[in-house]
Scaffold this motif. Structure first.
Motif, PDB file in Angstrom:
ATOM      1  N   LEU A   1      -2.809  18.648  46.835  1.00 38.41           N
ATOM      2  CA  LEU A   1      -3.399  19.933  46.422  1.00 38.41           C
ATOM      3  C   LEU A   1      -4.923  19.757  46.401  1.00 38.41           C
ATOM      4  CD1 LEU A   1      -0.976  20.873  43.474  1.00 38.41           C
ATOM      5  CD2 LEU A   1      -0.811  21.559  45.865  1.00 38.41           C
ATOM      6  N   GLY A   2      -5.407  18.899  47.285  1.00 38.48           N
ATOM      7  CA  GLY A   2      -6.837  18.596  47.336  1.00 38.48           C
ATOM      8  C   GLY A   2      -7.546  19.548  48.275  1.00 38.48           C
ATOM      9  N   ILE A   3      -7.686  19.148  49.522  1.00 42.17           N
ATOM     10  CA  ILE A   3      -8.386  19.994  50.490  1.00 42.17           C
ATOM     11  C   ILE A   3      -7.657  21.326  50.629  1.00 42.17           C
ATOM     12  CG2 ILE A   3      -7.148  19.057  52.492  1.00 42.17           C
ATOM     13  CD1 ILE A   3      -9.908  19.283  53.990  1.00 42.17           C
ATOM     14  N   GLY A   4      -8.430  22.391  50.772  1.00 43.82           N
ATOM     15  CA  GLY A   4      -7.835  23.719  50.868  1.00 43.82           C
ATOM     16  C   GLY A   4      -7.305  23.998  52.258  1.00 43.82           C
TER      17      GLY A   4
ATOM     18  N   TYR B   1     -14.767  18.499  35.679  1.00 44.93           N
ATOM     19  CA  TYR B   1     -13.839  19.511  36.197  1.00 44.93           C
ATOM     20  C   TYR B   1     -13.046  18.921  37.364  1.00 44.93           C
ATOM     21  CZ  TYR B   1     -16.403  23.058  33.545  1.00 44.93           C
ATOM     22  OH  TYR B   1     -16.986  23.793  32.558  1.00 44.93           O
ATOM     23  N   PHE B   2     -12.025  19.657  37.751  1.00 44.99           N
ATOM     24  CA  PHE B   2     -11.116  19.181  38.786  1.00 44.99           C
ATOM     25  C   PHE B   2     -10.582  20.418  39.496  1.00 44.99           C
ATOM     26  CE2 PHE B   2      -7.068  17.186  40.167  1.00 44.99           C
ATOM     27  CZ  PHE B   2      -7.559  15.981  40.634  1.00 44.99           C
ATOM     28  N   ARG B   3     -10.472  20.361  40.829  1.00 46.55           N
ATOM     29  CA  ARG B   3      -9.995  21.541  41.560  1.00 46.55           C
ATOM     30  C   ARG B   3      -8.599  21.306  42.113  1.00 46.55           C
ATOM     31  NH1 ARG B   3     -12.161  23.443  47.343  1.00 46.55           N
ATOM     32  NH2 ARG B   3     -10.407  22.104  47.899  1.00 46.55           N
ATOM     33  N   LEU B   4      -7.718  22.281  41.897  1.00 51.15           N
ATOM     34  CA  LEU B   4      -6.404  22.236  42.548  1.00 51.15           C
ATOM     35  C   LEU B   4      -6.292  23.419  43.487  1.00 51.15           C
ATOM     36  CD1 LEU B   4      -4.109  21.134  39.599  1.00 51.15           C
ATOM     37  CD2 LEU B   4      -4.649  19.814  41.644  1.00 51.15           C
TER      38      LEU B   4
END
Ligand code: MLT
Length: 411
Positions: free
Chosen positions: A39-42, A386-389
């Motif tokens: 669920l890293g790179i979009g 922060y962290f992006r999913l």
């Protein structure tokens, strides 16, 4: 020996996503059984819309006859696609954008970097922090910044922090700038800009003779009908903004490659003598020299996005990913994490648990949950903590990943 572009040596680490891939590979080499969920790179996961596939198949067959064969196409894109884009994406929303002002390309990532070809040195540049790394790195590569400091911020750039405290809304620059990068819906925070906020930026740009580079790659994910999809919905934007759009995320073209850049006629910059020069002509010249256009087959696929079936299929794709985003939001909230974004954008921006920085949480999730996300600090110093999913994955993977993250946090 040949002399290299020394600006590349100023770049901090590797580009964020290859760096993540490197770490994930090291982990999976050491743990070959671990079932990793990314669920890293979009990057999208769901199949191409049927309408796009049908159109591309027909185009392939056309290419099989002498009459239907297409060699080099127009560097700016075929007129039928540019007209469909102008009418559906812009004129239907009240934006006076014509087909001539649309340049079809193979990606808005490339275009947002390539645009620097037509902009001079010495512009004062503003970016949000966190920010899509391409905007910063492409300026570093082009020699438009100084060196990075200890926090990874480059000299010569004006960083506008966006964080929970300011509602992920950047303040207008307090020092004058000439070039402003904006991305809404925002990558990475998932925040959106209201009409009033965008008007603030347009008014600023007009008052300061600045240029806005507006990245609208995620506009299709906007759910709230009151929110603007294009900067050109704001009065005066034709005189101060270039917009980037993409078929990657709405229609699943990340591997197929098709995007567009809008450069309005009459949008001006100035030369070294202060004489006004139209940017459209420079971008057209740049594209004609350095780009041979997107393939006929892919452009026919992109055109199909605008037919009735295509529109319904793209809507369904977007709705699917937004349901994923809703699941991510609710499951992470239930696990006690603070979540942002994910309501008008396919990215959920998460506050890391107490005691863990962005890469610390990345490692914890990779090791304990075998889930890959993107550390917020990779998007800039203010992304630390922060962290992006990304919501781009199958439903089964999203549900499985959320269960594993909950267990990892609890454990
Ligand atoms: C991302 O994960 O931020 C996107 O995949 C970047 C991109 O579209 O290039």
């Amino acid at each position: 020996m040949v002399l290299i572009n020394g600006n590349y040596l100023k770049l901090k680490a590797g580009y964020l996503f290859p760096e993540i891939a490197r770490r994930v590979k090291a982990f999976s080499d050491a743990n070959p059984e671990a079932p990793i969920i990314r669920l890293g790179i979009g990057d999208v996961t769901e199949p191409l819309p049927q309408a796009c596939r049908d159109a591309m198949k027909t185009a392939v067959d056309e290419m099989g006859s002498r009459e239907g064969f297409h060699g080099y196409g127009p560097e700016q894109g075929y007129l039928w696609l540019r007209e469909a884009i102008a009418s559906h994406d812009f004129q239907a929303r009240g934006c006076q954008i014509s087909a001539e002002e649309i340049f079809v390309s193979d990606g808005s990532k490339c275009d947002s970097a390539n645009i620097l070809d037509i902009l001079g040195e010495g512009n004062r540049i503003a970016v949000t922090d966190p920010v899509y790394p391409v905007y910063v790195d492409s300026n570093v590569m082009a020699g438009r910044t100084g060196d990075a400091d200890g926090a990874g911020q480059y000299g010569g750039l004006t960083y506008l922090p966006i964080n929970a405290e300011n509602g992920f809304t950047a303040q207008l620059p307090s020092e004058p700038v000439d070039l402003i990068y904006l991305c809404f819906p925002n990558n990475p925070t998932g925040a959106v800009a209201s009409r009033e906020q965008l008007k603030g930026w347009v008014d600023y740009a007009l008052a300061h003779d600045a240029l806005i580079l507006f990245d609208a790659a995620y506009e299709a994910f906007i759910q709230d009908p009151s929110l603007p999809h294009s900067i050109y919905e704001i009065e005066g934007a034709r005189g101060c903004a270039i917009e980037f759009r993409s078929f990657s995320k709405n229609a699943g073209f990340t591997g197929t490659r098709c995007a567009l850049t809008v450069v309005p006629r009459g949008l001006m910059g100035k030369d070294a003598n202060g004489e006004a020069v139209e940017l459209w002509g420079l971008w057209n010249r740049r594209q004609c020299t350095k780009f041979n256009g997107v393939s006929y087959i892919v452009q026919r696929g992109a055109e199909a996005v605008y037919c009735t079936e295509g529109q319904a299929q793209v809507k369904a794709l977007v709705a699917f990913y937004m349901e994923n985003a809703a699941i991510i939001r609710s499951e992470l909230s239930a696990a006690g994490l603070q979540v942002f974004g994910g309501e008008q954008a396919p990215y959920v921006w998460v506050k890391t648990p107490a005691g863990l920085d962005s890469w610390g949480f990345f490692d914890q999730l990779l090791q304990r949950a075998h889930v890959v996300g993107t550390p917020g600090s990779g998007f800039g110093a203010a992304g630390e903590g922060y962290f992006r999913l990304s919501a781009f994955n199958s439903r089964a993977n999203v549900i499985e990943a959320m269960g594993r993250i909950q267990a990892a946090i609890a454990g």
